[in-house]
Scaffold this motif. Structure first.
Motif, mmCIF file in Angstrom:
data_model
loop_
_atom_site.group_PDB
_atom_site.id
_atom_site.type_symbol
_atom_site.label_atom_id
_atom_site.label_comp_id
_atom_site.label_asym_id
_atom_site.label_seq_id
_atom_site.Cartn_x
_atom_site.Cartn_y
_atom_site.Cartn_z
ATOM 1 N N ALA A 118 43.587 49.123 37.848
ATOM 2 C CA ALA A 118 42.729 47.947 37.926
ATOM 3 C C ALA A 118 42.642 47.487 39.375
ATOM 4 N N ALA A 119 41.508 46.931 39.708
ATOM 5 C CA ALA A 119 41.307 46.305 41.017
ATOM 6 C C ALA A 119 40.928 44.857 40.769
ATOM 7 N N HIS A 120 41.454 43.973 41.594
ATOM 8 C CA HIS A 120 41.087 42.569 41.453
ATOM 9 C C HIS A 120 41.167 41.877 42.797
ATOM 10 N N GLN A 121 40.611 40.698 42.848
ATOM 11 C CA GLN A 121 40.591 39.922 44.080
ATOM 12 C C GLN A 121 40.913 38.476 43.764
ATOM 13 N N ALA A 122 41.415 37.777 44.774
ATOM 14 C CA ALA A 122 41.730 36.361 44.650
ATOM 15 C C ALA A 122 41.534 35.719 46.018
ATOM 16 N N PRO A 123 41.180 34.457 46.035
ATOM 17 C CA PRO A 123 41.066 33.779 47.324
ATOM 18 C C PRO A 123 42.424 33.729 48.024
ATOM 19 N N ASP A 124 42.388 33.882 49.328
ATOM 20 C CA ASP A 124 43.605 33.779 50.122
ATOM 21 C C ASP A 124 43.889 32.294 50.319
ATOM 22 N N PRO A 125 45.009 31.791 49.802
ATOM 23 C CA PRO A 125 45.286 30.358 49.905
ATOM 24 C C PRO A 125 45.537 29.889 51.341
ATOM 25 N N ASP A 126 45.828 30.819 52.248
ATOM 26 C CA ASP A 126 46.105 30.453 53.642
ATOM 27 C C ASP A 126 44.883 30.546 54.546
ATOM 28 N N ARG A 127 43.887 31.277 54.104
ATOM 29 C CA ARG A 127 42.691 31.479 54.938
ATOM 30 C C ARG A 127 41.457 31.377 54.056
ATOM 31 N N GLU A 128 40.728 30.311 54.224
ATOM 32 C CA GLU A 128 39.600 30.010 53.354
ATOM 33 C C GLU A 128 38.537 31.099 53.316
ATOM 34 N N SER A 129 38.311 31.760 54.414
ATOM 35 C CA SER A 129 37.243 32.765 54.469
ATOM 36 C C SER A 129 37.724 34.176 54.122
ATOM 37 N N HIS A 130 38.946 34.312 53.617
ATOM 38 C CA HIS A 130 39.497 35.627 53.294
ATOM 39 C C HIS A 130 39.753 35.766 51.803
ATOM 40 N N MET A 131 39.791 37.011 51.370
ATOM 41 C CA MET A 131 40.140 37.346 49.997
ATOM 42 C C MET A 131 41.334 38.291 50.028
ATOM 43 N N ILE A 132 42.131 38.269 48.978
ATOM 44 C CA ILE A 132 43.207 39.235 48.796
ATOM 45 C C ILE A 132 42.700 40.267 47.802
ATOM 46 N N LEU A 133 42.600 41.521 48.227
ATOM 47 C CA LEU A 133 42.191 42.617 47.355
ATOM 48 C C LEU A 133 43.435 43.369 46.918
ATOM 49 N N THR A 134 43.476 43.720 45.630
ATOM 50 C CA THR A 134 44.647 44.391 45.064
ATOM 51 C C THR A 134 44.218 45.535 44.167
ATOM 52 N N ILE A 135 44.946 46.637 44.230
ATOM 53 C CA ILE A 135 44.803 47.742 43.286
ATOM 54 C C ILE A 135 46.171 47.970 42.661
ATOM 55 N N ASP A 136 46.212 47.965 41.337
ATOM 56 C CA ASP A 136 47.441 48.217 40.579
ATOM 57 C C ASP A 136 47.227 49.434 39.703
ATOM 58 N N PHE A 137 48.267 50.250 39.551
ATOM 59 C CA PHE A 137 48.195 51.314 38.555
ATOM 60 C C PHE A 137 49.567 51.654 38.018
ATOM 61 N N THR A 138 49.564 52.296 36.860
ATOM 62 C CA THR A 138 50.789 52.853 36.285
ATOM 63 C C THR A 138 50.512 54.292 35.899
ATOM 64 N N ARG A 139 51.579 55.062 35.942
ATOM 65 C CA ARG A 139 51.507 56.473 35.559
ATOM 66 C C ARG A 139 52.793 56.810 34.823
ATOM 67 N N ARG A 140 52.657 57.276 33.603
ATOM 68 C CA ARG A 140 53.811 57.724 32.823
ATOM 69 C C ARG A 140 54.046 59.192 33.088
ATOM 70 N N ALA A 141 55.314 59.568 33.196
ATOM 71 C CA ALA A 141 55.662 60.971 33.405
ATOM 72 C C ALA A 141 55.301 61.766 32.166
ATOM 73 N N GLU A 142 55.025 63.034 32.349
ATOM 74 C CA GLU A 142 54.694 63.925 31.236
ATOM 75 C C GLU A 142 55.768 63.860 30.164
ATOM 76 N N GLY A 143 55.333 63.948 28.928
ATOM 77 C CA GLY A 143 56.287 63.956 27.820
ATOM 78 C C GLY A 143 56.667 62.571 27.342
ATOM 79 N N THR A 144 56.064 61.516 27.923
ATOM 80 C CA THR A 144 56.355 60.164 27.459
ATOM 81 C C THR A 144 55.152 59.625 26.716
ATOM 82 N N THR A 145 55.392 58.678 25.870
ATOM 83 C CA THR A 145 54.298 58.038 25.140
ATOM 84 C C THR A 145 54.245 56.592 25.528
ATOM 85 N N GLY A 146 53.087 56.005 25.434
ATOM 86 C CA GLY A 146 52.970 54.635 25.873
ATOM 87 C C GLY A 146 52.282 53.819 24.902
#
Length: 146
Positions: A118-146
Motif C-alpha cells: 500500500a502507498a499512502h500520504q499524510a500532511p507533514d505536521p512540521d511543514r505545511e507545504s510538505h507531505m509524508i509519502l509512505t510505502i508499506d508491504f509484507t511478504r510471507r516466506a514460502e510455505g506459510t499461510t496467511g
C-alpha cells in the motif's frame, strides 16, 4: 525529519530495525544491504531474499524519486515468524501524491513480489507545504499461510 516519521506503527508485530539515510539514489545500496542481512539472519530462502531485495529496492527508489532534495528516507524492517514487513517514508512537496507511487510497471513489480502493498500520504505536521509519502508491504516466506 518530521514527527510523522517518528510515530510508532499502529500494530507492532515484532522487533523492528530502523534505517535513516539521505533520500538520494546513491544511498540505496545501504537499504538493499540491510534487507539482505535481516532476511538472511532470519533464515529466509535465497529466492525470497532476492524477491525482498527487489521489492525493497523498488519501494525505496520510488520514494527517493518523490523526495524533496533535503529529505531523509526512513526505512523500517520487521520480521514476525515467517513474515517480513517493510515501511518506507520520506517528505515530498505538497504537489506529489500517492498516484505517482502506485501506478506503472514498478508498482506491478511490487504487487507481484509482495503479499500486501500500500502507498499512502499524510500532511507533514512540521511543514505545511510538505507531505509524508509512505510505502508499506509484507511478504510471507514460502510455505506459510496467511
Amino acid at each position: 525529519m518530521s514527527r510523522a516519521h517518528a510515530e510508532e506503527p499502529e500494530q507492532q508485530t515484532g522487533p523492528e530495525v530502523e534505517l535513516r539515510l539521505p533520500a538520494h539514489v546513491d544511498q540505496l545500496f545501504l537499504v538493499r544491504a540491510m534487507v539482505t542481512a535481516i532476511a538472511t539472519q532470519n533464515d529466509f530462502d535465497l529466492d525470497t531474499i532476492a524477491d525482498l531485495r527487489l521489492a525493497v529496492d523498488e519501494a525505496a527508489t520510488r520514494l527517493v524519486r518523490s523526495a524533496r532534495p533535503d529529505s531523509t528516507l526512513l526505512c523500517r524492517f520487521r520480521v514476525h515468524g515467517r513474515e517480513f514487513g517493510f515501511s518506507g517514508s520520506t517528505s515530498s512537496g505538497a504537489d506529489e501524491t500517492v498516484a505517482g507511487l502506485d501506478h506503472g510497471f514498478g508498482w506491478h513489480v511490487l504487487r507481484t513480489l509482495t503479499d500486501e502493498v500500500a502507498a499512502h500520504q499524510a500532511p507533514d505536521p512540521d511543514r505545511e507545504s510538505h507531505m509524508i509519502l509512505t510505502i508499506d508491504f509484507t511478504r510471507r516466506a514460502e510455505g506459510t499461510t496467511g
